[in-house]
Design an enzyme around this catalytic site. Structure first.
Site, PDB file in Angstrom:
ATOM      1  N   LYS A  42       0.852  -1.194   0.000  1.00  0.00           N
ATOM      2  CA  LYS A  42       0.000   0.000   0.000  1.00  0.00           C
ATOM      3  C   LYS A  42       0.887   1.242   0.000  1.00  0.00           C
ATOM      4  O   LYS A  42       1.732   1.421   0.886  1.00  0.00           O
ATOM      5  CB  LYS A  42      -0.844   0.010   1.265  1.00  0.00           C
TER       6      LYS A  42
HETATM    7  C1  E4P Z   1      -8.602   0.903   3.291  1.00  0.00           C
HETATM    8  O1  E4P Z   1      -7.754   0.207   2.810  1.00  0.00           O
HETATM    9  C2  E4P Z   1      -8.513   1.558   4.607  1.00  0.00           C
HETATM   10  O2  E4P Z   1      -7.806   0.678   5.461  1.00  0.00           O
HETATM   11  C3  E4P Z   1      -9.850   1.772   5.232  1.00  0.00           C
HETATM   12  O3  E4P Z   1     -10.901   1.353   4.401  1.00  0.00           O
HETATM   13  C4  E4P Z   1     -10.051   3.105   5.852  1.00  0.00           C
HETATM   14  O4  E4P Z   1     -11.330   3.145   6.438  1.00  0.00           O
HETATM   15  P1  E4P Z   1     -11.764   4.249   7.504  1.00  0.00           P
HETATM   16  O5  E4P Z   1     -12.010   5.522   6.785  1.00  0.00           O
HETATM   17  O6  E4P Z   1     -13.040   3.694   8.089  1.00  0.00           O
HETATM   18  O7  E4P Z   1     -10.658   4.339   8.504  1.00  0.00           O
END
Ligand code: E4P
Length: 223
Positions: free
Chosen positions: A86
């Site tokens: 990521k």
């Molecule tokens: C995606 O890969 C992120 O880890 C995640 O969906 C973020 O979600 P949030 O906005 O609920 O923290």
């Protein structure tokens, strides 16, 4: 359309796999930080998830400079063949995406908040792009509209990058993602479980079981 679980919690991951609910996992530094108990290191947590999941697992770099991202991405990549790196949507991040995709290392471009950012990630070879719909809703925008725009642009120019809808908060996000034609939806376990639930299902089952007691008062199944 694939479902990923957005967590670093190994018990949730194992349970979701047993129910046949998930095809992969996404993590982020916040999710990992919640699991740093019982002396478990970042490396222990990540290795266990990679070993448990028969599918892609996104793990995020925390460096913000190009070389730091590449160094961390290489370490993550060496942990297992299902690791996806990521990388945040920044200028150094775009440069890192280009380098990693040229080496055939899969990248999930994270923290994407508009369709232009998603297009840049696709041009630089990201395997996945993660638009955060819930966080856009939180500031009064329609997060799902971004998914619509990205789908249209990717179709227009035949980009192969997969749209991974992230920051999903409820089943309506999931339904709208599927109608638009997103490739992957990642969500917390409580949202995944809600997908299987309907009050009319519970009501119907309760009525069937109470009627069954007229057939077998002890609730047995007499065959
Ligand atoms: C995606 O890969 C992120 O880890 C995640 O969906 C973020 O979600 P949030 O906005 O609920 O923290």
């Amino acid at each position: 359309m694939k479902i990923f679980l957005d967590t670093a919690n190994i018990d949730e991951i194992k349970e979701a796999i047993e129910y046949g609910l998930i095809d992969g996992v996404t993590t982020n530094p916040t999710l990992i930080s919640r699991e740093q108990k019982d002396g478990k290191s970042f490396s222990d947590i990540v290795k266990e998830i990679l070993k448990t999941v028969d599918g892609p697992v996104s793990i995020e770099v925390v460096a913000t400079d190009y070389q730091g991202m590449i160094d961390q991405a290489t370490k993550i990549h060496n942990l297992g063949p299902n690791a996806v790196i990521k990388i945040p949507m920044t200028l150094p991040g775009l440069k890192a995406m280009k380098t990693l995709s040229e080496k055939h290392i899969p990248v999930n471009c994270t923290l994407v908040f508009n369709a232009i950012q998603a297009t840049l990630a696709a041009r630089n070879g990201a395997e996945y792009v993660s638009p955060f719909v819930g966080r856009l809703d939180d500031i009064g925008e329609d997060g799902m509209e971004i998914i619509n725009q990205i789908r249209t642009i990717y179709n227009n120019y035949s980009f192969k990058t997969k749209i991974l809808v992230a920051s999903v908060r409820n089943p309506v996000h999931v339904l709208r993602s599927m109608i638009i034609g997103a490739d992957v939806i990642t969500m917390p376990y409580d949202v995944i479980k809600k997908l299987a639930m309907h009050p009319k299902t519970d009501e119907g089952l309760s009525k069937f079981l109470s009627d069954w007691r007229k057939v077998a008062p002890d609730g047995s199944f007499p065959i």
